[in-house]
Scaffold this active site. Structure first.
Site, PDB file in Angstrom:
ATOM      1  N   ASP A 275       0.792  -1.255   0.000  1.00  0.00           N
ATOM      2  CA  ASP A 275       0.000   0.000   0.000  1.00  0.00           C
ATOM      3  C   ASP A 275       0.817   1.294   0.000  1.00  0.00           C
ATOM      4  O   ASP A 275       0.437   2.282   0.654  1.00  0.00           O
ATOM      5  CB  ASP A 275      -0.981   0.002   1.185  1.00  0.00           C
ATOM      6  CG  ASP A 275      -1.987  -1.133   1.103  1.00  0.00           C
ATOM      7  OD1 ASP A 275      -1.930  -1.918   0.137  1.00  0.00           O
ATOM      8  OD2 ASP A 275      -2.819  -1.256   2.016  1.00  0.00           O
TER       9      ASP A 275
ATOM     10  N   LYS B 225      -6.338  -4.791  -3.459  1.00  0.00           N
ATOM     11  CA  LYS B 225      -6.949  -5.573  -2.372  1.00  0.00           C
ATOM     12  C   LYS B 225      -8.070  -4.769  -1.705  1.00  0.00           C
ATOM     13  O   LYS B 225      -7.868  -3.622  -1.320  1.00  0.00           O
ATOM     14  CB  LYS B 225      -5.879  -6.003  -1.363  1.00  0.00           C
ATOM     15  CG  LYS B 225      -5.143  -4.868  -0.671  1.00  0.00           C
ATOM     16  CD  LYS B 225      -4.085  -5.462   0.235  1.00  0.00           C
ATOM     17  CE  LYS B 225      -3.412  -4.463   1.127  1.00  0.00           C
ATOM     18  NZ  LYS B 225      -4.277  -3.630   1.949  1.00  0.00           N
TER      19      LYS B 225
ATOM     20  N   CYS C 102      -2.389  -2.777   7.577  1.00  0.00           N
ATOM     21  CA  CYS C 102      -2.313  -3.656   6.409  1.00  0.00           C
ATOM     22  C   CYS C 102      -1.055  -4.521   6.377  1.00  0.00           C
ATOM     23  O   CYS C 102      -1.084  -5.642   5.868  1.00  0.00           O
ATOM     24  CB  CYS C 102      -2.444  -2.832   5.133  1.00  0.00           C
ATOM     25  SG  CYS C 102      -4.115  -2.158   4.956  1.00  0.00           S
TER      26      CYS C 102
END
Ligand code: C5J
Length: 219
Positions: free
Chosen positions: A23, A128, A161
């Site tokens: 990310d 995702k 995450c």
């Protein structure tokens, strides 16, 4: 190959190891994105970019597999549960229009990986919908098809995450190492605690190490 790590040295074969960068997208790293909308100081996260660039360059040099993830939802938000969208009463919700386009929506400017870590052809980019990289993505199948057994992880945020993805990977049998200076949180204490809990109890989730240890092993 072997590198210094905590709680003990980490042994890996570059042919069966992937570098997984979680990310590193504009929405979390740059002002005006989702991270900022939640009231966070995003400058803390920018600070890890040089270390990540050095690792990415060295890893590309040895020809290792690279995976980049983005937290991304479909434009119709069909993959975004209301519980996720409404949580926390942010000034901008997932799907709302912010300074970098719709927040956490695939294809929007804010959803792109930052230029400094832009994916190269042949590298896998995974969108995702969840916090974990293995939920509803096909990542496990992609790694299995390449006989990848070891994962080197970095990215943001450490306790959300990154940790979720690492735990998912651990439960699927991967040997995971988190690069300490290639991950960051908006909350420094959460990062420190996450690193400790990963490597506690003999590496119950995996290993941690500074990126310098990896660079030494790859040199
Ligand atoms: C968050 C992430 N923190 N990439 N996402 O919402 O950690």
């Amino acid at each position: 190959m072997q590198m210094d790590a905590n709680p003990f040295p980490y042994v890996f074969d570059t042919a069966h190891t992937a570098l997984v960068l979680i990310d590193m997208q504009r929405d979390f790293i740059e002002p005006g994105g989702f991270g900022a909308a939640l009231g966070n100081d995003v400058r803390l996260l920018e600070a890890i970019v040089p270390a990540m660039q050095a690792v990415l360059a060295a890893w590309r040099q040895v020809g290792g597999a690279v995976v980049h993830t983005r937290e991304a939802h479909q434009p119709d938000l069909s993959d975004c549960p209301p519980a996720k969208r409404n949580r926390g009463n942010p000034s901008l919700r997932i799907g709302d229009v912010g300074p970098m386009g719709r927040i956490l929506v695939a294809g929007e400017p804010g959803n792109q990986i930052i230029d400094a870590l832009a994916p190269m052809p042949g590298e896998r980019v995974i969108d995702k919908p969840g916090k974990g990289a293995f939920y509803a993505t096909g990542l496990h199948e992609w790694l299995q098809a390449r006989r990848i057994t070891h994962l080197l992880l970095g990215g943001v945020t450490t306790e959300v995450c990154v940790q979720t993805s690492m735990r998912e990977a651990n439960d699927r049998g991967y040997e995971c190492l988190l690069l300490e200076d290639c991950t960051e949180s908006y909350f420094p204490a959460f990062k420190a605690s996450t690193l400790e809990m990963v490597r506690a109890q003999g590496g119950i989730v995996g290993w941690t190490a500074p990126s310098a240890a990896l660079l030494r092993a790859l040199a």
